[in-house]
Design a protein around this motif. Structure first.
Motif, short mmCIF file in Angstrom:
data_model
loop_
_atom_site.label_atom_id
_atom_site.label_comp_id
_atom_site.label_asym_id
_atom_site.label_seq_id
_atom_site.Cartn_x
_atom_site.Cartn_y
_atom_site.Cartn_z
N GLU A 239 -5.64 1.23 13.37
CA GLU A 239 -5.25 2.33 12.50
C GLU A 239 -3.88 2.88 12.88
O GLU A 239 -3.04 3.16 12.03
CB GLU A 239 -6.29 3.45 12.56
CG GLU A 239 -7.46 3.25 11.63
CD GLU A 239 -7.04 3.19 10.18
OE1 GLU A 239 -6.72 4.24 9.59
OE2 GLU A 239 -7.02 2.08 9.63
N ILE A 240 -3.65 3.02 14.17
CA ILE A 240 -2.35 3.54 14.63
C ILE A 240 -1.23 2.60 14.23
O ILE A 240 -0.20 3.02 13.69
CB ILE A 240 -2.36 3.73 16.17
CG1 ILE A 240 -3.36 4.80 16.58
CG2 ILE A 240 -0.95 4.11 16.66
CD1 ILE A 240 -3.59 4.88 18.08
N VAL A 241 -1.42 1.30 14.47
CA VAL A 241 -0.34 0.35 14.19
C VAL A 241 -0.12 0.21 12.69
O VAL A 241 1.02 0.03 12.23
CB VAL A 241 -0.63 -1.02 14.85
CG1 VAL A 241 -1.64 -1.85 14.07
CG2 VAL A 241 0.67 -1.80 15.04
N HIS A 242 -1.19 0.33 11.90
CA HIS A 242 -1.01 0.26 10.45
C HIS A 242 -0.18 1.43 9.95
O HIS A 242 0.74 1.26 9.13
CB HIS A 242 -2.37 0.25 9.75
CG HIS A 242 -2.28 0.08 8.26
ND1 HIS A 242 -2.13 -1.14 7.66
CD2 HIS A 242 -2.27 0.99 7.25
CE1 HIS A 242 -2.05 -0.99 6.35
NE2 HIS A 242 -2.13 0.30 6.07
N GLN A 243 -0.48 2.63 10.45
CA GLN A 243 0.29 3.79 10.06
C GLN A 243 1.73 3.67 10.56
O GLN A 243 2.68 4.04 9.84
CB GLN A 243 -0.35 5.07 10.62
CG GLN A 243 0.35 6.36 10.23
CD GLN A 243 0.32 6.61 8.74
OE1 GLN A 243 -0.56 6.12 8.03
NE2 GLN A 243 1.27 7.38 8.24
N ALA A 244 1.90 3.14 11.75
CA ALA A 244 3.25 2.94 12.30
C ALA A 244 4.05 1.99 11.43
O ALA A 244 5.25 2.22 11.16
CB ALA A 244 3.15 2.41 13.73
N MET A 245 3.41 0.92 10.96
CA MET A 245 4.11 -0.05 10.09
C MET A 245 4.55 0.60 8.80
O MET A 245 5.68 0.38 8.33
CB MET A 245 3.18 -1.23 9.81
CG MET A 245 2.95 -2.13 11.01
SD MET A 245 1.54 -3.24 10.79
CE MET A 245 2.09 -4.25 9.43
N LEU A 246 3.68 1.41 8.20
CA LEU A 246 4.04 2.10 6.96
C LEU A 246 5.24 3.02 7.18
O LEU A 246 6.14 3.09 6.34
CB LEU A 246 2.85 2.91 6.44
CG LEU A 246 1.63 2.13 5.98
CD1 LEU A 246 0.53 3.08 5.53
CD2 LEU A 246 1.98 1.18 4.85
N MET A 247 5.26 3.71 8.31
CA MET A 247 6.36 4.63 8.60
C MET A 247 7.64 3.88 8.94
O MET A 247 8.74 4.30 8.54
CB MET A 247 5.96 5.57 9.74
CG MET A 247 4.78 6.47 9.39
SD MET A 247 4.20 7.48 10.77
CE MET A 247 5.45 8.77 10.77
N LEU A 248 7.51 2.76 9.62
CA LEU A 248 8.69 1.96 9.95
C LEU A 248 9.33 1.35 8.70
O LEU A 248 10.54 1.09 8.68
CB LEU A 248 8.32 0.84 10.94
CG LEU A 248 8.09 1.28 12.38
CD1 LEU A 248 7.40 0.18 13.17
CD2 LEU A 248 9.41 1.68 13.04
N GLU A 249 8.51 1.13 7.68
CA GLU A 249 9.04 0.57 6.44
C GLU A 249 9.88 1.58 5.66
O GLU A 249 10.57 1.21 4.71
CB GLU A 249 7.89 0.03 5.59
CG GLU A 249 7.28 -1.23 6.18
CD GLU A 249 5.93 -1.60 5.59
OE1 GLU A 249 5.53 -0.96 4.59
OE2 GLU A 249 5.27 -2.51 6.13
N ASP A 250 9.83 2.84 6.07
CA ASP A 250 10.69 3.89 5.49
C ASP A 250 11.82 4.14 6.48
O ASP A 250 11.65 4.82 7.49
CB ASP A 250 9.87 5.16 5.26
CG ASP A 250 10.66 6.24 4.54
OD1 ASP A 250 11.91 6.13 4.48
OD2 ASP A 250 10.05 7.20 4.04
#
Length: 292
Positions: A239-250
């Motif tokens: 869950e943490i890494v998925h949220q991190a990926m979404l934020m990194l894509e911005d």
């Protein structure tokens, strides 16, 4: 069988290699008797019924049901009724990520809940809404000469996902409809998954969730591992890494801010975590995403 292994069973007009395989009602019978896994699977049952096993649990699924099976879970397609009309959508993470960008349709804890309750009852209207989106996707995939076939497939999958997310938000209070299949270990697992969906960004230790559920860390680990094939630590990290990926894509969000919002002690700590999970540094992931 994985998505890649299934593709030869269907004509090229049904799939994009490495992306999506759409199985229409006319071809769905080819899945009977097969064991599927290694791919995210959406299944929409419009008419008739089928029996199957998901992660060793038996289900009898009838019309107006939607199934969402994670790639980590195996599904045994057992017996289909003669009048079965169903759709199957197999997707890769890469295809879904590219289609949805930083969108995450549906309730915050949707993905986690589907690990434990993969079947959702729909109304006839809701079923029709999703089938309409799949018909558009089928029409798109069937045109092999279309110059924008892949781009349209991503667009129609996004449209399907948004309609699905809207339906799941409207069913937020109905996630326990399949209570006859739930035992005390299921309640522990579902309780854990719901807690993770709420607190993953601030609470990274398994001890917090075990204490919240009034059980030992050892017991929680054993139950969750048995039910969904992952340890509680793996679920939290995912869950943490998925949220991190979404934020990194911005690209507007600095890495330091991501580390702070996900409650790491600092950017270095976050980078170490992300690199361990994804085998690449956060900035490298961002650069790769920007090049797409």
């Amino acid at each position: 069988m994985t998505q890649k292994e299934l593709m030869p069973l269907f004509p090229p007009t049904c799939y994009l290699k490495g992306g999506i395989l759409l199985v229409s009602p006319s071809d769905f019978g080819r899945l009977e008797g097969r064991t599927l896994g290694g791919s995210r699977l959406f299944m929409l049952v419009c008419h008739g019924s089928l029996s199957l096993q998901i992660a060793g649990r038996n289900y009898e699924v009838r019309a107006y049901a939607f199934l969402d099976v994670m790639e980590t879970v195996s599904i045994q397609m057992e017996q289909f009724s003669p009048d079965l009309q169903a759709w199957g959508v197999f997707i890769t993470f890469e295809f879904a990520s590219e289609s949805l960008k930083n969108l995450r349709p549906g309730p915050q804890g949707y993905l986690l809940e589907r690990l434990n309750i993969p079947v959702q009852e729909l109304s006839e209207k809701e079923c029709g809404t999703l089938e309409h989106q799949l018909l558009l996707l089928r029409e798109c995939l069937s045109d092999m000469k279309h110059f924008y076939r892949q781009e349209l497939a991503q667009l129609y999958f996004k449209s399907f996902s948004l309609e699905l997310g809207n339906i799941m938000l409207s069913h937020r209070e109905d996630t326990d409809r399949f209570t006859p299949h739930i035992n005390k270990y299921d309640f522990i697992t579902l309780g854990f998954l719901k807690l993770v969906s709420r607190y993953f960004s601030s609470e990274h230790t398994v001890d917090f969730y075990a204490e919240s559920l009034c059980i030992s860390t050892k017991h929680l680990t054993r139950v969750v591992k048995e039910k969904i094939g992952k340890t509680p630590h793996e679920v939290i990290c995912n869950e943490i890494v998925h949220q991190a990926m979404l934020m990194l894509e911005d690209e507007r969000i600095p890495v330091g801010q991501i580390a702070e919002e996900l409650h790491f002690s600092g950017q270095a700590s976050f980078s170490k975590f992300f690199k361990k999970q994804m085998k690449m540094a956060p900035m490298l992931y961002r650069r790769k995403y920007e090049k797409k």
